[in-house]
Write an enzyme that holds these catalytic residues in place. Structure first.
Site, PDB file in Angstrom:
ATOM      1  N   GLY A  10       0.990  -1.340   0.062  1.00 44.27           N
ATOM      2  CA  GLY A  10      -0.013   0.022  -0.049  1.00 44.27           C
ATOM      3  C   GLY A  10       0.850   0.984  -0.131  1.00 44.27           C
ATOM      4  N   GLY A  15       1.795   5.093   3.309  1.00 42.08           N
ATOM      5  CA  GLY A  15       2.721   4.081   2.911  1.00 42.08           C
ATOM      6  C   GLY A  15       4.166   4.808   2.388  1.00 42.08           C
ATOM      7  NE  ARG A  90     -17.096   0.375  13.468  1.00 40.12           N
ATOM      8  CZ  ARG A  90     -17.115  -0.492  14.323  1.00 40.12           C
ATOM      9  NH1 ARG A  90     -18.241  -1.186  14.408  1.00 40.12           N
ATOM     10  NH2 ARG A  90     -16.229  -1.035  14.869  1.00 40.12           N
ATOM     11  NE  ARG A 153      -2.821  12.297  14.467  1.00 37.72           N
ATOM     12  CZ  ARG A 153      -3.457  11.632  13.651  1.00 37.72           C
ATOM     13  NH1 ARG A 153      -4.488  10.576  14.027  1.00 37.72           N
ATOM     14  NH2 ARG A 153      -3.263  11.596  12.408  1.00 37.72           N
ATOM     15  CG  HIS A 177      -5.870   3.683  15.749  1.00 37.96           C
ATOM     16  ND1 HIS A 177      -4.960   4.933  16.131  1.00 37.96           N
ATOM     17  CD2 HIS A 177      -5.576   3.812  14.507  1.00 37.96           C
ATOM     18  CE1 HIS A 177      -4.450   5.565  15.291  1.00 37.96           C
ATOM     19  NE2 HIS A 177      -5.058   4.893  13.979  1.00 37.96           N
TER      20      HIS A 177
HETATM   21  N1  APR Z   1      -2.761  -4.364  -2.279  1.00 36.36           N
HETATM   22  C1  APR Z   1      -1.856  -3.508  -2.416  1.00 36.36           C
HETATM   23  N2  APR Z   1      -2.382  -2.144  -2.374  1.00 36.36           N
HETATM   24  C2  APR Z   1      -3.475  -2.006  -2.062  1.00 36.36           C
HETATM   25  C3  APR Z   1      -4.481  -3.092  -2.133  1.00 36.36           C
HETATM   26  C4  APR Z   1      -4.007  -4.270  -1.916  1.00 36.36           C
HETATM   27  N3  APR Z   1      -4.946  -5.433  -2.214  1.00 36.36           N
HETATM   28  N4  APR Z   1      -5.788  -2.565  -2.014  1.00 36.36           N
HETATM   29  C5  APR Z   1      -5.541  -1.159  -1.724  1.00 36.36           C
HETATM   30  N5  APR Z   1      -4.295  -0.834  -2.066  1.00 36.36           N
HETATM   31  C6  APR Z   1      -3.805   0.628  -1.816  1.00 36.36           C
HETATM   32  C7  APR Z   1      -4.454   1.418  -2.789  1.00 36.36           C
HETATM   33  O1  APR Z   1      -4.213   1.474  -4.059  1.00 36.36           O
HETATM   34  C8  APR Z   1      -3.792   2.885  -2.066  1.00 36.36           C
HETATM   35  O2  APR Z   1      -2.696   3.239  -2.696  1.00 36.36           O
HETATM   36  O3  APR Z   1      -3.458   1.157  -0.419  1.00 36.36           O
HETATM   37  C9  APR Z   1      -3.387   2.311  -0.757  1.00 36.36           C
HETATM   38  C10 APR Z   1      -3.913   3.158   0.598  1.00 36.36           C
HETATM   39  O4  APR Z   1      -3.639   4.389   0.530  1.00 36.36           O
HETATM   40  P1  APR Z   1      -4.653   5.750   0.546  1.00 36.36           P
HETATM   41  O5  APR Z   1      -5.698   5.573  -0.158  1.00 36.36           O
HETATM   42  O6  APR Z   1      -3.478   7.002   0.291  1.00 36.36           O
HETATM   43  O7  APR Z   1      -4.698   5.681   2.218  1.00 36.36           O
HETATM   44  P2  APR Z   1      -3.733   6.217   3.277  1.00 36.36           P
HETATM   45  O8  APR Z   1      -4.112   7.525   3.649  1.00 36.36           O
HETATM   46  O9  APR Z   1      -2.314   5.698   2.946  1.00 36.36           O
HETATM   47  O10 APR Z   1      -4.044   5.270   4.580  1.00 36.36           O
HETATM   48  C11 APR Z   1      -3.693   3.877   4.453  1.00 36.36           C
HETATM   49  O11 APR Z   1      -3.825   3.536   6.684  1.00 36.36           O
HETATM   50  O12 APR Z   1      -4.581   5.093   8.532  1.00 36.36           O
HETATM   51  C12 APR Z   1      -4.853   3.947   7.804  1.00 36.36           C
HETATM   52  O13 APR Z   1      -7.428   4.138   7.472  1.00 36.36           O
HETATM   53  C13 APR Z   1      -6.060   4.230   6.745  1.00 36.36           C
HETATM   54  O14 APR Z   1      -6.508   2.113   5.979  1.00 36.36           O
HETATM   55  C14 APR Z   1      -6.137   3.338   5.807  1.00 36.36           C
HETATM   56  C15 APR Z   1      -4.225   3.351   5.732  1.00 36.36           C
END
Ligand code: APR
Length: 314
Positions: A10, A15, A90, A153, A177
């Site tokens: 991700g 990430g 949810r 925080r 969390h």
């Molecule tokens: N495999 C790999 N990557 C994936 C998959 C998967 N099966 N499914 C989704 N993704 C990727 C998405 O394409 C996206 O780029 O996960 C990434 C999530 O990034 P964002 O949408 O930018 O979310 P972000 O703000 O980084 O948060 C990530 O952390 O705090 C938690 O609630 C938040 O669950 C979320 C996570």
């Protein structure tokens, strides 16, 4: 840990920020990013890889073409998931993210079977529990990133209230969390001075409230959730594990009788070292806090029960 290789599954906002933070710290030998969205991991790996030129120590930053490339990692950070949108309940969100987690974890087990997993995807405590059930690994190897962020925080709110002591404030947030998290500002110190000597009861209450809403406050201004503090908190935990530094950081871990609970992942203080969450520290909770902890655990169990009712673990 010879390779000091970290996989990040991700490569979204959190990430990628974790990867950037780690490369600026120079604590990893190699970081490999994977994302299901085409081009995301590649583009970010190139960008971060070029920033490394000005880092104190060089780090190799690559993009995985497939999950198989996230192999032999010492640590795998999982941020994969989708945010809640529109008319999603949810329950919908929980099922979607749990399914993503299941497929991601299958790959981690295959390609990085000795890794420590840091779970970041939300709902954090339930997702950490899902990883336990999917892997069956020793519980020290599965750690939910929660208290590292919520604690930062809280420290920020304490500084804002006092106007001094930045970087000198302890952190302690336990429980889930989410909306029932339990910031414990009265248990920490600024320098070596307990906050009970520095803050009034009302000020403590305000700090608790603002810590709890720390994520939502950013969304209100930015329209999206925060990623610098989460990314840096992940990097802090990765560094502690790679360096075997034995720091105490509240994290979501599977309880086996500690605090009076079992079979649930929830935030408690742990010692982070090369084996992951090497020790759970049981702090004394007063009656009111114990009651809040119960509510917090129940809220996590509600999520787990939704998965059970949907036969997720069958
Ligand atoms: N495999 C790999 N990557 C994936 C998959 C998967 N099966 N499914 C989704 N993704 C990727 C998405 O394409 C996206 O780029 O996960 C990434 C999530 O990034 P964002 O949408 O930018 O979310 P972000 O703000 O980084 O948060 C990530 O952390 O705090 C938690 O609630 C938040 O669950 C979320 C996570």
């Amino acid at each position: 840990m010879t390779k000091r290789k970290v996989g990040i599954i991700g490569a979204g906002a959190v990430g990628a920020t974790a990867a950037y933070s780690l490369s600026m710290m120079g604590v990893c030998g190699e970081i490999v990013l994977f994302d299901i969205a085409e081009g995301v991991a590649k583009g970010k790996a190139i960008d971060i890889g070029q920033s490394v030129h000005y880092a104190p120590v060089s780090t190799i930053v690559t993009a995985a073409e497939s999950p198989a490339d996230v192999n032999d990692c010492d640590i795998v950070v999982i941020t994969a998931g989708v945010p809640r949108k529109g008319d999603m309940t949810r329950e919908d969100l929980l099922m979607i993210n749990a399914k993503i987690m299941k497929s991601v974890v299958e790959d981690v087990m295959k390609y990085s079977p000795d890794a420590v997993i840091i779970c970041v995807s939300n709902p954090l405590d339930v997702m950490s529990y899902v990883i336990h059930r999917m892997t069956g690994w020793e519980r020290n190897r599965i750690i939910g990133m929660a208290g590292a962020l919520d604690g930062a925080r809280m420290a920020y709110q304490i500084y804002n209230k006092l106007g001094y002591g930045a970087g000198q404030t302890g952190t302690l947030v336990i429980g889930d969390h989410g909306q029932h998290m339990i910031p414990l500002p009265h248990k920490v110190q600024v320098g070596s001075v307990n906050t009970l000597e520095l803050l009034s009861k009302e000020e403590m209450e305000e700090i608790i409230e603002r810590t709890r809403n720390g994520g939502a406050e950013i969304v209100k201004h930015l329209g999206t959730s925060g990623y610098y503090a989460p990314g840096r908190a992940i990097a802090y935990m990765v560094e502690a594990i790679l360096n075997d530094s034995k720091v105490v950081v509240a994290s979501s871990v599977l309880l086996e009788g500690e605090y009076g609970y079992s079979d649930v992942s929830v935030g408690v203080p742990v010692v982070l070292g090369k084996h992951g969450a090497e020790k759970i520290i049981e702090i004394e909770l007063d009656d009111a806090t114990r009651e809040k902890f119960k509510t917090s655990v129940e809220s996590i169990r509600e999520g787990i029960d939704i998965l059970k009712a949907n036969k997720f673990f069958d």
